[in-house]
Design an enzyme around this catalytic site. Structure first.
Site, PDB file in Angstrom:
ATOM      1  N   LYS A  98      35.629  72.111  52.067  1.00 32.92           N
ATOM      2  CA  LYS A  98      34.383  72.231  51.309  1.00 32.92           C
ATOM      3  C   LYS A  98      33.422  71.152  51.795  1.00 32.92           C
ATOM      4  O   LYS A  98      33.818  69.993  51.949  1.00 32.92           O
ATOM      5  CB  LYS A  98      34.641  72.042  49.818  1.00 32.92           C
ATOM      6  CG  LYS A  98      35.212  73.260  49.095  1.00 32.92           C
ATOM      7  CD  LYS A  98      36.660  73.545  49.337  1.00 32.92           C
ATOM      8  CE  LYS A  98      37.576  72.438  48.903  1.00 32.92           C
ATOM      9  NZ  LYS A  98      39.007  72.728  49.195  1.00 32.92           N
ATOM     10  N   ASP A 123      35.405  67.736  51.770  1.00 30.56           N
ATOM     11  CA  ASP A 123      36.711  67.759  51.112  1.00 30.56           C
ATOM     12  C   ASP A 123      37.594  68.711  51.917  1.00 30.56           C
ATOM     13  O   ASP A 123      37.434  69.930  51.844  1.00 30.56           O
ATOM     14  CB  ASP A 123      36.509  68.244  49.665  1.00 30.56           C
ATOM     15  CG  ASP A 123      37.820  68.438  48.910  1.00 30.56           C
ATOM     16  OD1 ASP A 123      38.881  68.050  49.442  1.00 30.56           O
ATOM     17  OD2 ASP A 123      37.764  68.970  47.785  1.00 30.56           O
ATOM     18  N   ALA A 124      38.486  68.132  52.707  1.00 33.45           N
ATOM     19  CA  ALA A 124      39.362  68.959  53.549  1.00 33.45           C
ATOM     20  C   ALA A 124      40.679  69.165  52.804  1.00 33.45           C
ATOM     21  O   ALA A 124      41.514  68.260  52.727  1.00 33.45           O
ATOM     22  CB  ALA A 124      39.586  68.273  54.894  1.00 33.45           C
ATOM     23  N   GLY A 125      40.843  70.334  52.208  1.00 32.14           N
ATOM     24  CA  GLY A 125      42.016  70.607  51.365  1.00 32.14           C
ATOM     25  C   GLY A 125      43.106  71.365  52.105  1.00 32.14           C
ATOM     26  O   GLY A 125      43.036  71.571  53.323  1.00 32.14           O
ATOM     27  N   GLY A 126      44.103  71.803  51.349  1.00 31.43           N
ATOM     28  CA  GLY A 126      45.237  72.522  51.926  1.00 31.43           C
ATOM     29  C   GLY A 126      44.851  73.886  52.467  1.00 31.43           C
ATOM     30  O   GLY A 126      45.443  74.376  53.428  1.00 31.43           O
ATOM     31  N   GLY A 146      46.324  78.260  43.304  1.00 32.64           N
ATOM     32  CA  GLY A 146      45.717  79.276  44.162  1.00 32.64           C
ATOM     33  C   GLY A 146      46.618  79.702  45.317  1.00 32.64           C
ATOM     34  O   GLY A 146      46.560  80.851  45.775  1.00 32.64           O
ATOM     35  N   GLU A 158      40.989  61.388  46.980  1.00 33.77           N
ATOM     36  CA  GLU A 158      40.603  62.708  46.461  1.00 33.77           C
ATOM     37  C   GLU A 158      40.285  62.709  44.953  1.00 33.77           C
ATOM     38  O   GLU A 158      39.284  63.274  44.516  1.00 33.77           O
ATOM     39  CB  GLU A 158      41.778  63.637  46.760  1.00 33.77           C
ATOM     40  CG  GLU A 158      41.546  65.068  46.454  1.00 33.77           C
ATOM     41  CD  GLU A 158      42.766  65.900  46.815  1.00 33.77           C
ATOM     42  OE1 GLU A 158      43.682  65.409  47.492  1.00 33.77           O
ATOM     43  OE2 GLU A 158      42.791  67.075  46.394  1.00 33.77           O
ATOM     44  N   THR A 172      44.965  74.758  45.951  1.00 37.33           N
ATOM     45  CA  THR A 172      46.181  75.379  46.483  1.00 37.33           C
ATOM     46  C   THR A 172      47.300  75.165  45.459  1.00 37.33           C
ATOM     47  O   THR A 172      48.065  76.064  45.122  1.00 37.33           O
ATOM     48  CB  THR A 172      46.548  74.749  47.840  1.00 37.33           C
ATOM     49  OG1 THR A 172      45.395  74.778  48.672  1.00 37.33           O
ATOM     50  CG2 THR A 172      47.681  75.498  48.511  1.00 37.33           C
TER      51      THR A 172
HETATM   52  P1  ADP Z   1      42.395  73.099  48.490  1.00 36.26           P
HETATM   53  O1  ADP Z   1      41.471  71.918  48.270  1.00 36.26           O
HETATM   54  O2  ADP Z   1      43.831  72.777  48.254  1.00 36.26           O
HETATM   55  O3  ADP Z   1      42.123  73.798  49.781  1.00 36.26           O
HETATM   56  P2  ADP Z   1      40.775  74.928  46.889  1.00 36.26           P
HETATM   57  O4  ADP Z   1      40.187  74.352  45.634  1.00 36.26           O
HETATM   58  O5  ADP Z   1      39.853  75.119  48.036  1.00 36.26           O
HETATM   59  O6  ADP Z   1      42.068  74.107  47.301  1.00 36.26           O
HETATM   60  O7  ADP Z   1      41.452  76.309  46.485  1.00 36.26           O
HETATM   61  C1  ADP Z   1      42.226  77.070  47.381  1.00 36.26           C
HETATM   62  C2  ADP Z   1      42.489  78.441  46.749  1.00 36.26           C
HETATM   63  O8  ADP Z   1      41.244  79.123  46.583  1.00 36.26           O
HETATM   64  C3  ADP Z   1      43.328  79.362  47.586  1.00 36.26           C
HETATM   65  O9  ADP Z   1      44.702  79.118  47.399  1.00 36.26           O
HETATM   66  C4  ADP Z   1      42.903  80.733  47.072  1.00 36.26           C
HETATM   67  O10 ADP Z   1      43.606  81.103  45.908  1.00 36.26           O
HETATM   68  C5  ADP Z   1      41.449  80.517  46.669  1.00 36.26           C
HETATM   69  N1  ADP Z   1      40.428  81.033  47.625  1.00 36.26           N
HETATM   70  C6  ADP Z   1      39.130  81.244  47.299  1.00 36.26           C
HETATM   71  N2  ADP Z   1      38.426  81.710  48.335  1.00 36.26           N
HETATM   72  C7  ADP Z   1      39.286  81.810  49.371  1.00 36.26           C
HETATM   73  C8  ADP Z   1      39.152  82.238  50.717  1.00 36.26           C
HETATM   74  N3  ADP Z   1      37.990  82.685  51.218  1.00 36.26           N
HETATM   75  N4  ADP Z   1      40.248  82.185  51.506  1.00 36.26           N
HETATM   76  C9  ADP Z   1      41.419  81.756  51.029  1.00 36.26           C
HETATM   77  N5  ADP Z   1      41.619  81.342  49.757  1.00 36.26           N
HETATM   78  C10 ADP Z   1      40.571  81.364  48.920  1.00 36.26           C
END
Ligand code: ADP
Length: 266
Positions: free
Chosen positions: A13, A6-9, A121, A70, A99
């Protein structure tokens, strides 16, 4: 090996099986090329990719990869995680605090996106940085856990002073709404960061509880990396969700739902 990514913003993961066991890894999005190299060096593997940055990742892979929308991947992944925990229900809401924040109703084995909010986040990290200069996520959540929101947030009971309020006096009337001009001895980083987490947590839980009215369930499953090692956000979301009459659930490894769903689809 089967691999779901899962390549997010903000974060990538990864869920993969090795010797029958599921493993989870996460990387900053800046390391997308390293993740692609890791996949390219695997022998005999099947890959399914999801998330907003999945196109970029696929373009870096040597072999063809399956792609998945997604929301469908997340739905499937949450189902697997809840089933494992023995807490799967017929209907529930999923609030993904990544994000940004996305809210879905799951019923009759179908998922429907009900809405979301740009507060998530990304807001937690961005606003925290602007207010305090702190950049690292782990430092933000650690400092916030030591702060109090009392001098910054205005509660309903603060407005109703000597009167019985028509709603719970403990609800926040205005995040950052206290008379901040009257604070003479300066506000600490800890207080500011706690108030940012309060703002994010109360916004995502308020929007979720309202969305739950469109779904025949009051169980809200909260996922997303914003909850990683972040007990304060969990606490704010838990208490606000319960105060508003819903039931919060935080599945283990919830941040890997999308990757898990992509892996399961293979
Ligand atoms: P996305 O799929 O949009 O990347 P995530 O579910 O991975 O979203 O959540 C991203 C959020 O997780 C960030 O905005 C931040 O608040 C939090 N976060 C947790 N661990 C980290 C990390 N090691 N570095 C940056 N952000 C993190």
């Amino acid at each position: 090996m089967i691999v779901g990514i899962d390549a997010g913003g903000t974060l990538i993961k990864v869920a993969y099986t090795k010797k029958g066991e599921v493993h989870f890894e996460k990387y900053p999005i800046a390391e997308i090329e390293q993740v692609a190299d890791w996949v390219n060096n695997l022998v005999d593997c099947k890959v399914c990719v999801t998330g907003g940055r999945s196109g970029v990742l696929v373009s870096l892979l040597d072999q063809p990869a399956q792609e998945m929308v997604e929301f469908e991947a997340t739905h499937l992944g949450v189902q697997v995680l809840l089933e494992k925990a023995g807490t799967l229900e017929d209907a529930y809401l999923v609030t993904n605090v990544g994000t940004g924040t996305s809210i879905h109703c799951i019923q009759d084995n179908m998922q429907e996106r009900l809405g979301g909010t740009g507060v998530g986040g990304g807001t937690l990290v961005g606003l925290s940085h602007l207010l305090t200069g702190v950049t690292r996520y782990d430092e933000i959540v650690e400092l916030a856990s030591r702060g109090s929101r009392d001098r910054l947030d205005l509660k309903v009971k603060d407005i109703y002073e000597d009167k019985e309020p028509p709603i719970s006096g403990e609800l926040t009337a205005s995040n950052f709404g206290q008379n901040l001009f009257a604070i003479s001895d300066g506000v600490t980083k800890e207080e500011l960061l706690a108030a940012v987490i309060g703002l994010v947590g109360e916004t995502v839980s308020t929007v979720s509880v309202q969305a739950a009215r469109q779904c025949r369930s009051s169980t809200i499953v909260y996922i997303g990396s914003s909850f990683i090692d972040n007990p304060l956000l969990k606490e704010v979301v838990t208490s606000y969700t319960i105060l508003r009459g819903s039931i919060p659930v935080f599945p283990d490894n919830g941040e890997f739902s999308g990757a898990m769903g992509a892996m399961t689809a293979l």
